[in-house]
Scaffold this active site. Structure first.
Site, PDB file in Angstrom:
ATOM      1  N   GLU B  60       0.809  -1.216   0.000  1.00 48.10           N
ATOM      2  CA  GLU B  60       0.000   0.000   0.000  1.00 48.10           C
ATOM      3  C   GLU B  60       0.841   1.264   0.000  1.00 48.10           C
ATOM      4  O   GLU B  60       0.447   2.273  -0.595  1.00 48.10           O
ATOM      5  CB  GLU B  60      -0.971  -0.007   1.193  1.00 48.10           C
ATOM      6  CG  GLU B  60      -2.200  -0.889   0.986  1.00 48.10           C
ATOM      7  CD  GLU B  60      -1.953  -2.379   1.157  1.00 48.10           C
ATOM      8  OE1 GLU B  60      -0.837  -2.746   1.602  1.00 48.10           O
ATOM      9  OE2 GLU B  60      -2.859  -3.175   0.861  1.00 48.10           O
ATOM     10  N   HIS B 129     -11.617  -4.946   9.534  1.00 45.58           N
ATOM     11  CA  HIS B 129     -12.169  -4.814   8.182  1.00 45.58           C
ATOM     12  C   HIS B 129     -13.481  -4.039   8.160  1.00 45.58           C
ATOM     13  O   HIS B 129     -14.237  -4.146   7.197  1.00 45.58           O
ATOM     14  CB  HIS B 129     -12.438  -6.192   7.582  1.00 45.58           C
ATOM     15  CG  HIS B 129     -11.210  -6.931   7.144  1.00 45.58           C
ATOM     16  ND1 HIS B 129     -10.273  -7.402   8.018  1.00 45.58           N
ATOM     17  CD2 HIS B 129     -10.780  -7.284   5.919  1.00 45.58           C
ATOM     18  CE1 HIS B 129      -9.319  -8.026   7.332  1.00 45.58           C
ATOM     19  NE2 HIS B 129      -9.606  -7.970   6.064  1.00 45.58           N
TER      20      HIS B 129
HETATM   21  C1  LIG Z   1      -2.487  -4.553   4.126  1.00 43.06           C
HETATM   22  C2  LIG Z   1      -3.508  -5.411   3.475  1.00 43.06           C
HETATM   23  N1  LIG Z   1      -3.709  -5.290   2.144  1.00 43.06           N
HETATM   24  C3  LIG Z   1      -4.628  -6.073   1.528  1.00 43.06           C
HETATM   25  C4  LIG Z   1      -5.363  -6.983   2.232  1.00 43.06           C
HETATM   26  C5  LIG Z   1      -6.395  -7.861   1.539  1.00 43.06           C
HETATM   27  N2  LIG Z   1      -5.904  -9.233   1.441  1.00 43.06           N
HETATM   28  C6  LIG Z   1      -6.224 -10.130   2.390  1.00 43.06           C
HETATM   29  S1  LIG Z   1      -5.467 -11.575   2.143  1.00 43.06           S
HETATM   30  C7  LIG Z   1      -4.687 -11.044   0.769  1.00 43.06           C
HETATM   31  C8  LIG Z   1      -3.761 -11.964   0.048  1.00 43.06           C
HETATM   32  C9  LIG Z   1      -2.597 -12.348   0.897  1.00 43.06           C
HETATM   33  O1  LIG Z   1      -1.841 -13.347   0.316  1.00 43.06           O
HETATM   34  P1  LIG Z   1      -0.655 -14.074   1.068  1.00 43.06           P
HETATM   35  O2  LIG Z   1       0.112 -13.112   1.877  1.00 43.06           O
HETATM   36  O3  LIG Z   1       0.096 -14.828   0.037  1.00 43.06           O
HETATM   37  O4  LIG Z   1      -1.371 -15.073   2.075  1.00 43.06           O
HETATM   38  P2  LIG Z   1      -2.348 -16.279   1.712  1.00 43.06           P
HETATM   39  O5  LIG Z   1      -3.720 -15.678   1.647  1.00 43.06           O
HETATM   40  O6  LIG Z   1      -1.906 -16.874   0.438  1.00 43.06           O
HETATM   41  O7  LIG Z   1      -2.263 -17.225   2.861  1.00 43.06           O
HETATM   42  C10 LIG Z   1      -5.045  -9.729   0.497  1.00 43.06           C
HETATM   43  C11 LIG Z   1      -4.581  -8.953  -0.662  1.00 43.06           C
HETATM   44  C12 LIG Z   1      -5.148  -7.046   3.627  1.00 43.06           C
HETATM   45  N3  LIG Z   1      -5.856  -7.882   4.399  1.00 43.06           N
HETATM   46  N4  LIG Z   1      -4.210  -6.274   4.219  1.00 43.06           N
END
Ligand SMILES: Cc1ncc(C[n+]2csc(CCOP(=O)(O)OP(=O)(O)O)c2C)c(N)n1
Ligand SMILES: [Mg+2]
Lengths: 338, 325
Positions: B60, B129
């Protein structure tokens, strides 16, 4: 970055350990499957991020920890909570939003917690738990114990600035944080190669002066042996360490990431291919080979897990909804005055 | 006019502006190949290419900085946050950089950037959220803040935001994305900032709202009508600039006012509006200005508690009855 040398004394996984890892993975898998059904029935709200396919990453690490160690993880936290020892019924009740839940119904799926087991909880913010883990590690260092703090985060989180600030500081101060990058290939619909020009995660940690290694997290025994060696080493040195754990998420990111959405980022047949290396299946095969899991044992194990889940559901169903006046409770801890 | 969802209206606004001005581009998480987390940017990458619809890592600070710098260098970026709750690490880029550069440079640099994405409560997404924090942005000189309540406003305000030479905080409500409304198809349709809409006329009490609370107040107004109370409902549309003229004009007519917001009540937008009514419209008031807002607690997960924390139609009715009593 140099790898830790293998010490054969603490890296052998005996049959009993293998069996208990298998059992834990079965509990996590069946639990996730059951949660999905409850979600479909409308008993569970909010988001639901399942851990199917990644079970070896908790089963191979968490049982090696002590009660006075710490664990932090992401919103994909059901398996972590169960592995840490949070009773399944308390996790189920939390997802039902009931007072019997591990957070009294206030946290939900993404914020499971179990301080008495060292489990400092799931975090809904990508990258969020990593700076916190630095602080937990610092507290261990200041108190002078040999505990470790294990911090799980995703491949998407490695691109957060706060993660790098924290790794730099962990190395700088020498704090015992085990950074475990759950590299399941995707952050929502973004493949790792689409989010970084340097997909070698160990190299990223090395840039901060943190030793690390890449492991195959589809194999529970591999995870356990690496974790056992690393945690032992960390207890002696109090230094941070980094694990890039390659795994795969079998299901959508959350429930909204349905099969149609997944076509935007996964190849046809990819899931089936990874399932060939399923951590439960490979551990089971090894147990069969060792003659340590008979047909009857297996049936009994599945029945026990099923009963545990049924009991958890019954507990959640009868646990009351939080009373309205609890809305304003817990915003602060009550001050005792000067 | 065409009937479309709020999310589609936002998409149409961006598509039209990208067509009109080659310096407009979008960057954010899952905006391209995945077609948008909430489908707001669906199809735009296919239409405008990967350089103008940029899929980013989950970074971000990078997203906000990339948009701010590109704006300073003459482009018109639209930075999408997957939700405003995830924009918190980007606050420094927004508040210390985008919001300040025009003033700090003595007006020599412009920063025409739009930061947009969903906010709001509901759906049991719990504490991290379920927030929008618009008051934080309202508090900062140099940022404009828009929070559309309808599909037509979503389109008209977003187009204005993209054309505005200043940084704009454009806060959508996730709970409104699927709401349908009639939307002008004219590519020159824009809604200037700082012009509130009187969405229902009335004579006994003024209900001031923005974003999701507009529909809540409209429902309350229907019930109040059945109780013999005529409520006027104002949709502010933008919080900065704030159209106090319309609010004060209405108060001069009704002499009673309830200011509503979904976010925490403490130090919220409603507090600012209520204070200004007190300062500028005191002589017109026949009752104290009341506020309706969210409970001052991190959002709980349990459905019943969550519902209790979010202001609803009944809360608005209760306040309206108190000021008209
Ligand atoms: C700072 C932030 N940006 C965006 C999100 C929305 N979001 C939640 S999970 C996710 C994907 C995360 O992927 P990863 O770190 O690979 O973990 P995984 O879900 O694969 O376990 C996103 C973009 C968030 N929760 N927090
Ligand atoms: Mg991932």
């Amino acid at each position: 970055m140099a790898k830790l040398t293998l010490d054969p004394r603490d890296t052998s996984t005996d049959t009993q350990e293998l069996l208990s890892m298998y059992r834990l993975m079965v509990r996590v898998r069946r639990f996730e499957e059951s949660l999905y059904r409850r979600y479909r029935e409308g008993k569970i709200g909010g988001y639901l991020h399942r851990y199917d396919g990644e079970e070896a990453l908790v089963a191979g690490v968490v049982p090696l920890l002590r009660r006075d160690d710490y664990i932090l993880c992401t919103y994909r936290d059901h398996g972590h909570a169960i592995s840490c020892g949070v009773p399944m019924r308390e996790v189920m009740a939390e997802l039902y939003g009931r007072v019997g839940g591990c957070a009294a119904g206030k946290g939900g799926s993404m914020h499971l917690i179990g301080p008495e087991y060292g489990f400092l909880g799931g975090d809904g913010i990508v990258g969020g738990p990593v700076p916190v883990a630095l602080g937990v590690g610092y507290a261990i260092k200041m108190r002078g114990g040999d505990q470790v703090c294990v911090c799980y985060f995703g491949d998407g989180a490695i691109n957060q600035g706060g993660v790098h600030e924290s790794m730099n500081m962990a190395a700088l101060y020498g704090v015992p944080v085990l950074f475990i990058l759950e590299n399941n290939g995707y952050a929502m619909g973004t493949a790792v190669e689409r989010s970084t020009k340097q997909p070698d995660m160990v190299a990223k940690a090395a840039a901060h002066g943190i030793a690390g290694e890449l492991i195959d997290a589809m194999d529970a025994q591999v995870v356990r042996e690496a974790a056992s060696r690393i945690i032992g080493h960390m207890r002696a040195t109090h230094e941070p360490y980094f694990l890039e754990a390659r795994c795969y998420r079998y299901v959508g990111h959350g429930v909204a990431d349905n099969a149609q959405q997944q076509r935007f980022y996964r190849e046809e047949g990819e899931i089936e291919q990874w399932k060939q290396r399923d951590p439960l299946a490979s551990t089971r095969a090894r147990l069969l080979e060792l003659d340590a899991l008979g047909e009857a044992d297996e049936r009994a194990m599945e029945a026990e897990v099923e009963a545990e889940i049924a009991e958890a559901v019954a507990f959640a169903e009868q646990s009351p909804e939080p009373p309205l006046d609890s809305l304003y409770e817990n915003v602060f801890t009550e001050s005792t005055g000067g | 006019m065409a009937l479309m969802r709020y999310a589609e209206a936002l998409r149409l606004a961006m598509a039209e502006e990208m067509e009109r001005d080659p310096s407009v581009f979008i960057c954010g998480e899952e905006v391209g190949q995945y077609q948008g987390t909430f489908r707001v940017t669906e199809g735009l990458m296919q239409r405008f290419g990967r350089d103008r619809v940029v899929d980013t890592p989950i970074s971000e600070i990078g997203i906000a900085g990339m948009a701010t710098g590109a704006a300073m260098a003459g482009l018109r970026p639209i930075a999408e946050f997957m939700t405003w709750s995830f924009a918190l690490s980007a606050m420094d880029q927004i508040v210390n950089h985008a919001a300040k550069i025009t003033y700090m440079s003595g007006g020599r640099i412009q920063c025409p950037v739009v930061f947009r994405g969903p906010a709001g409560t509901g759906n049991q997404l719990s504490a991290q959220h379920s927030q929008s924090l618009e008051a934080w942005f309202m508090h900062v000189p140099g940022l404009k803040v828009a929070m559309p309540a309808t599909a037509a406003d979503a389109k008209g305000l977003l187009k204005y935001a993209i054309r505005d030479p200043n940084p704009v905080i454009f806060m959508e409500h996730a709970g409104l994305y699927s709401q349908r409304g009639e939307v002008p198809e004219d590519p020159d349709f824009v809604i200037p900032f700082g012009k509130a809409a009187i969405v229902r006329e009335g004579t006994d009490v003024t209900l001031v709202a923005y974003s999701h609370m507009v529909s809540t107040c409209l429902k309350a107004a229907v019930s109040l009508h059945d109780m013999g109370i005529s409520a006027e409902v104002i949709d502010l549309r933008t919080l900065t600039p704030l159209d106090m003229e319309t609010v004060l004009g209405s108060v001069a007519k009704t002499h009673r006012v309830v200011v509503t917001q979904e976010e925490w009540l403490n130090v919220g937008a409603a507090a600012e509006i209520a204070a200004r009514i007190g300062e500028l419209g005191f002589d017109d008031l026949d009752a104290p200005v009341l506020r309706v807002g969210g409970a001052d607690v991190p959002m709980p997960y349990a459905k019943k508690l969550e519902s209790a924390a979010i202001p609803n139609e009944q809360d608005v009715i209760t306040a309206a009855l108190r000021v008209t009593d």
